[in-house]
Design an enzyme around this catalytic site. Sequence first.
Site, PDB file in Angstrom:
ATOM      1  N   ASP A 118       0.802  -1.227   0.000  1.00 58.70           N
ATOM      2  CA  ASP A 118       0.000   0.000   0.000  1.00 58.70           C
ATOM      3  C   ASP A 118       0.832   1.273   0.000  1.00 58.70           C
ATOM      4  OD1 ASP A 118      -2.424  -1.264  -0.200  1.00 58.70           O
ATOM      5  OD2 ASP A 118      -2.832  -1.285   1.952  1.00 58.70           O
ATOM      6  N   TYR A 199     -10.082   0.755   2.674  1.00 59.88           N
ATOM      7  CA  TYR A 199      -9.506   0.909   4.008  1.00 59.88           C
ATOM      8  C   TYR A 199      -9.300   2.373   4.357  1.00 59.88           C
ATOM      9  CZ  TYR A 199      -8.052  -4.010   4.017  1.00 59.88           C
ATOM     10  OH  TYR A 199      -8.024  -5.373   3.995  1.00 59.88           O
TER      11      TYR A 199
END
EC number: 1.4.3.-
Length: 441
Positions: A118, A199
């Site tokens: 990420d 997220y």
Amino acid sequence: MRVNSNTKARTRAAAGLTVAALAAGATAGAGPATAQPKAAPAAAAAAADCSAAYRIEQKLSSGTTWRMCWRYDGKAGLVLEKISYQPKGEPKPIRVLNSARLGQIHVPYDDGSVEYDDLTGFDFAQGLMNLAPGECPGGTIKTVKVPDSWNEDPNVKGLCTTTRSRGHAYRMQGDTANKVFQAQGKDLLVYTVNQVGWYEYMTEWRFQDDGTITMNVGATGSLSWDDYDAGDGRGWPIGKGASAKATSHSHNAFWRLDFALDGSTKNRVEQYDSTVSAPTRGQRAPTTKTTRTKVTKETAGDSKAYRWWRMVSATGKNKDGHARSYEIVPGVTTKYPGRSYTKRDLYVTQYNKCELFASHNPGNCGPGAGKSVDKWVNGQTLTHPVVWMNIGFHHIARDEDQQPMPVHWQGFSIAPRDVTAMNPLTPAELGWQNGHWRPRR
């Protein structure tokens, strides 16, 4: 919460919705705020060594002062630098870290369909979210200029600094039945929220008044609406019946800590292991022996019972003449065995300015250097050690994860060991009880 090719577009849209929701009064966080961080006085500039806009300084009600600088990196997000700790009774700040930041968030899915890095691969830093005042109770929200921002305005009100109570710092019954020594602990809390797909990662740094630093990543947000096709053993049914299974996945969070105890990077690394032996004849109980191993070369290590590590100052001692150090305190982890760089809990590498991310490192570190932290452990002598900590979480979704998903935390701490001669919060009345003391008559 699978991420797909439309994530960037969804992130932009979600960011707008989130800002609107925050403006309407949505709040986050746990625990009461106790005081608003004060602006650092001009005299602190030398200690923090950065301009006022990028300086964080907080004197907690117990007398401890934390100082640091901050900056925002285009991949790592929030970076804290030149971190120092000054408890009451210490004449000057004690430098702890050169820098502290995330080193990667690696997210592989249980069905083998996809995995993500990420920080280096999915624009973690560009997903910095605006924070509403209610999310930073009693504190200050600083404006961050986001490099390579997707938005027309790269300036995001996204860095919260505030204080929190954490409960008892200590409690001790005194020599008389009616005397109790107790104190409530206080923390400086520094955090950001970054959105990646579905997220929202809360990157939290807690600086305690006893010198402990705790770093956590909390994942919240939403279960992805298009990720309900997992097979048996690789997902969990969410919603009515058992036809739709949300795919399970792991979050492997890495932190990168560049220590500089007492201002020097020439720190020493030590590993301690204890062995327990059964009682021999004449003994009432098992015996335990602890041994020290000096770690002089780059290493990869695993947490286990009766094992711990510490970083030792090469130059500083406390008032008792003991070398200052910080102990590494791993948090709860589920170690992911699927990749070489996630198979170990801790790595210690020799400092290299291009070794910045634990996996898919974008820098060119030279021929054969590799792109992940495990490849950098190749026998170099440690003269400037850097610590990489890997804490994993296996997320098997549940009905309670909707909607929104409660925060699930993962992280670890570093705790002072012999940084001060006594508990830095010791009340004056007990200040004489240092070492092998005996009751006064």
